[in-house]
Design an enzyme around this catalytic site. Structure first.
Site, PDB file in Angstrom:
ATOM      1  N   LYS A  53       0.837  -1.211   0.000  1.00  0.00           N
ATOM      2  CA  LYS A  53       0.000   0.000   0.000  1.00  0.00           C
ATOM      3  C   LYS A  53       0.867   1.255   0.000  1.00  0.00           C
ATOM      4  O   LYS A  53       0.577   2.230  -0.694  1.00  0.00           O
ATOM      5  CB  LYS A  53      -0.961  -0.010   1.200  1.00  0.00           C
ATOM      6  CG  LYS A  53      -2.093  -1.014   1.010  1.00  0.00           C
ATOM      7  CD  LYS A  53      -2.908  -1.287   2.273  1.00  0.00           C
ATOM      8  CE  LYS A  53      -3.859  -2.451   2.006  1.00  0.00           C
ATOM      9  NZ  LYS A  53      -4.638  -2.883   3.154  1.00  0.00           N
ATOM     10  N   GLN A  97      -5.039  -1.369   9.300  1.00  0.00           N
ATOM     11  CA  GLN A  97      -4.893  -2.709   8.725  1.00  0.00           C
ATOM     12  C   GLN A  97      -5.537  -3.753   9.641  1.00  0.00           C
ATOM     13  O   GLN A  97      -5.253  -3.790  10.842  1.00  0.00           O
ATOM     14  CB  GLN A  97      -3.403  -3.020   8.526  1.00  0.00           C
ATOM     15  CG  GLN A  97      -3.140  -4.328   7.829  1.00  0.00           C
ATOM     16  CD  GLN A  97      -3.634  -4.365   6.383  1.00  0.00           C
ATOM     17  OE1 GLN A  97      -3.455  -3.409   5.635  1.00  0.00           O
ATOM     18  NE2 GLN A  97      -4.256  -5.454   5.990  1.00  0.00           N
ATOM     19  N   ASP A 120     -10.905   2.801   3.086  1.00  0.00           N
ATOM     20  CA  ASP A 120     -11.146   1.362   2.957  1.00  0.00           C
ATOM     21  C   ASP A 120     -12.643   1.086   2.733  1.00  0.00           C
ATOM     22  O   ASP A 120     -13.016   0.001   2.310  1.00  0.00           O
ATOM     23  CB  ASP A 120     -10.711   0.633   4.250  1.00  0.00           C
ATOM     24  CG  ASP A 120      -9.548  -0.329   4.006  1.00  0.00           C
ATOM     25  OD1 ASP A 120      -9.248  -0.614   2.833  1.00  0.00           O
ATOM     26  OD2 ASP A 120      -8.950  -0.782   5.009  1.00  0.00           O
TER      27      ASP A 120
END
Ligand code: NAP
Length: 286
Positions: A53, A97, A120
């Site tokens: 990422k 995460q 996200d």
């Protein structure tokens, strides 16, 4: 029939080039799109994902900061850090995460992120926005699948789409996105009685289960579009999807490979969401 391949790598490359161009335009206006990634603990897969990422972001001109914390971090400390990032105007996207250590409540942590920075798309406000068709952030994996259907010029209107899997991050948002494109949608899951009877009716099948060979050639209508979200390991330890690729490609009209299908698209859509967050922030603060 041999299905045409939907090349996720090639499409993701195009998307990254577009993100790079739009990022350069924002930077020319003095705005540096920025993503903050939080990693708690030392889960090996999470370390790889977060590294990707950061690298993907940097390559397209986005600024990505990885904050690493020990697995012993208190939930209250994590919430305080998210609160600070929410208030930091230089940060446009925040990503925590998953999975988090067991002592943390993932829902509480995700819902501490300001929805306008939830790149996200996992916040309950993002899910609600998708459900009612309001602007928000779409979860990257199903968003990437929709982009693949767009890329082949597939018109979903009136088509029957069958989604296998109903997780909050893939199956359910996938179904909502397909519905939003005027498909008739069936959602299947572990309690579905006759999966084959469902998939044989489908013009589009999205498999998001996490089990090899959930979809085999005898379960697919000739010419159907098959999107394989699954990530599994075969007997040789190689990455494979939920779909029996070799068999299904003889029947389907279009198919995504694993690897090289949905995976790179998921990564690309995070960049799109981060850029979008920065563009929206720039619009709301002249
Ligand atoms: P998940 O939370 O485990 O959900 C799996 C879903 O599959 C559940 O809804 C489950 O039903 C359903 N299911 C299980 N066995 C089934 C069966 N035999 N027939 C029909 N449905 C069945 O997984 P997820 O997070 O959605 O991820 C799904 C897969 O996609 C995994 O392999 C994951 O690694 C992969 N993935 C890939 C990407 C990517 O970028 N390529 C991104 C995210 C996820 P119940 O709800 O009834 O239990």
């Amino acid at each position: 029939m041999t299905a045409q391949l939907i090349d996720g790598n090639a499409l993701a490359r195009q998307i990254r080039a577009d993100v790079a161009g739009r990022t350069a335009a924002l930077k020319a206006r003095g705005i540096q799109p920025a993503l903050s990634i939080i990693l708690v603990g030392d889960d090996p897969a999470s370390q790889v994902y977060t590294r990707h990422k950061v690298n993907d972001s940097t390559e397209t001109g986005l600024q990505a900061t990885l904050e690493r914390y020990p697995a012993t971090l208190a939930e209250s400390e994590l919430l305080a850090r998210i609160d600070a990032l929410n208030r930091d105007r230089a940060v446009h996207g925040i990503l925590v995460q998953l999975p988090l250590p067991r002592h943390m409540d993932s829902s509480k942590v995700i819902e501490a992120i300001a929805p306008e920075k939830d790149v996200d798309g996992f916040h309950v406000a993002s899910a609600g926005a998708l459900m009612v068709g309001r602007p928000g952030f779409w979860p990257c994996t199903p968003y990437g699948c929709i982009k693949m259907l767009d890329a082949i010029g597939y018109d979903l209107k009136g088509k029957h789409a069958v989604v296998i899997g109903r997780s909050n991050i893939v199956g359910k948002p996938m179904a909502m996105m397909l519905l939003g494109k005027n498909a008739t949608v069936t959602i299947c899951h572990s309690a579905t009685r006759d999966l084959k009877a469902m998939t044989l009716q489908a013009d589009v099948v999205v498999a998001a289960v996490g089990k090899r060979n959930v979809l085999t050639a005898d379960m697919v209508k000739p010419g159907a579009v098959v999107i394989d979200v699954g990530m599994n390991r075969n007997d040789e330890g190689k990455l494979c999807g939920d779909v029996d690729f070799e068999g299904v490609k003889q029947v389907a009209g279009w198919i995504t490979p694993v690897p090289g299908g949905v995976g790179p698209m998921t990564r690309a859509m995070l960049l799109v969401n981060t850029l979008e967050a920065a563009e929206r922030a720039a619009q709301s603060r002249p």
